[in-house]
Design an enzyme around this catalytic site. Structure first.
Site, short mmCIF file in Angstrom:
data_model
loop_
_atom_site.label_atom_id
_atom_site.label_comp_id
_atom_site.label_asym_id
_atom_site.label_seq_id
_atom_site.Cartn_x
_atom_site.Cartn_y
_atom_site.Cartn_z
N ASP A 148 0.83 -1.20 0.00
CA ASP A 148 0.00 0.00 0.00
C ASP A 148 0.87 1.26 0.00
O ASP A 148 2.01 1.24 0.45
CB ASP A 148 -0.86 0.06 1.28
CG ASP A 148 -1.82 -1.10 1.38
OD1 ASP A 148 -2.16 -1.68 0.35
OD2 ASP A 148 -2.21 -1.42 2.53
N1 URA Z 1 -1.17 -5.94 4.00
C1 URA Z 1 -1.67 -4.69 3.98
O1 URA Z 1 -2.67 -4.42 4.61
N2 URA Z 1 -0.99 -3.77 3.29
C2 URA Z 1 0.13 -4.01 2.61
O2 URA Z 1 0.69 -3.10 1.99
C3 URA Z 1 0.63 -5.31 2.63
C4 URA Z 1 -0.05 -6.27 3.34
#
Ligand code: URA
Length: 233
Positions: free
Chosen positions: A101
């Site tokens: 993310d």
């Molecule tokens: N899980 C999440 O919630 N975000 C990420 O970026 C990776 C794994």
């Protein structure tokens, strides 16, 4: 060679993502937007992605990047936000394997090996992904056990995970969680489901790879043994 394989072999993206590019009308064959995703490339075809001519590459490169927060894991962002591509040398064309993310930091593989990317991203693949989490509030052992057993994150029950509570103060808890799947925003959704939303999230391990001492924004080349290990996953 089928067009999606050709695009992957050119180091543009994985085969699956190549199909998305075709669907979005971003691929042209001999000056025409390609409509047929099953097209087989022929000798002398001129293939363009987003207006740039592409050619298969032979030399595969593999980097481990410590993605900082505030970067999009993509080769391009419609909203103009910085992408992880800006952190890599521009001499070699690479793309990210999988996704972290915008607000997540940590271990990301960058490569031009479309076949490896395809393999690693396949849903049947259950290699370990380890995250360091700071979550709001104090997480109890009982709540940690719920995370470890598997929890409903909205239409999906997660498979067993390993959870280690590291420390907490009155505002937050630091924990390590290892999962074997990769649903969209999975770790954030898991912690939210136990009532402790994530404040900070960083991926620290993937298969046999660990982030080590690599600072956010820095990358290093993977060694031959590390690459072999990834190919065996
Ligand atoms: N899980 C999440 O919630 N975000 C990420 O970026 C990776 C794994």
């Amino acid at each position: 060679m089928r067009i999606n394989k050709y695009i992957a072999a050119a180091g543009i993206t994985s085969r699956r993502k190549a199909d998305e590019l075709i669907e979005a009308g971003r691929v042209r064959v001999n000056e025409q937007v390609l409509k047929n995703p099953g097209y087989h490339v022929e000798e002398g075809d001129r293939i363009e992605v987003d207006g740039s001519l592409i050619k298969p590459v032979n030399k595969k490169v593999y980097y481990l990047l410590n993605k900082p927060t505030g970067y999009v894991t993509s080769t391009y962002d419609k909203e103009g936000r910085p992408t992880v591509m800006e952190l890599m040398p521009d001499s070699t064309r690479v793309f990210p394997v999988g996704r972290l993310d915008y607000n997540t930091s940590g271990l990301l593989i960058m490569t031009n090996d479309g076949e490896l990317s395809n393999k690693l991203m396949h849903p049947s693949n259950e290699f370990e992904k380890k995250y360091l989490v700071r979550a709001y509030g104090t997480i109890t052992r009982k709540e940690a056990a719920k995370l470890a057993r598997g929890i409903d994150i909205g239409g999906f029950v997660t498979s067993p995970a390993e959870v280690k509570l590291i420390r907490h103060d009155k505002n937050s808890t630091v924990a390590e969680i290892t999962i074997h799947e990769g649903k969209n925003r999975q770790v954030r959704r898991m912690f939210k489901a136990i009532g402790h939303p994530v404040e900070e999230l960083s991926r620290i391990g993937l298969g046999n790879l660990t982030i080590g001492k690599l600072a956010p924004g820095q990358f290093r080349k993977l060694g031959p043994a590390e690459i072999e290990n990834l190919k065996k996953i």
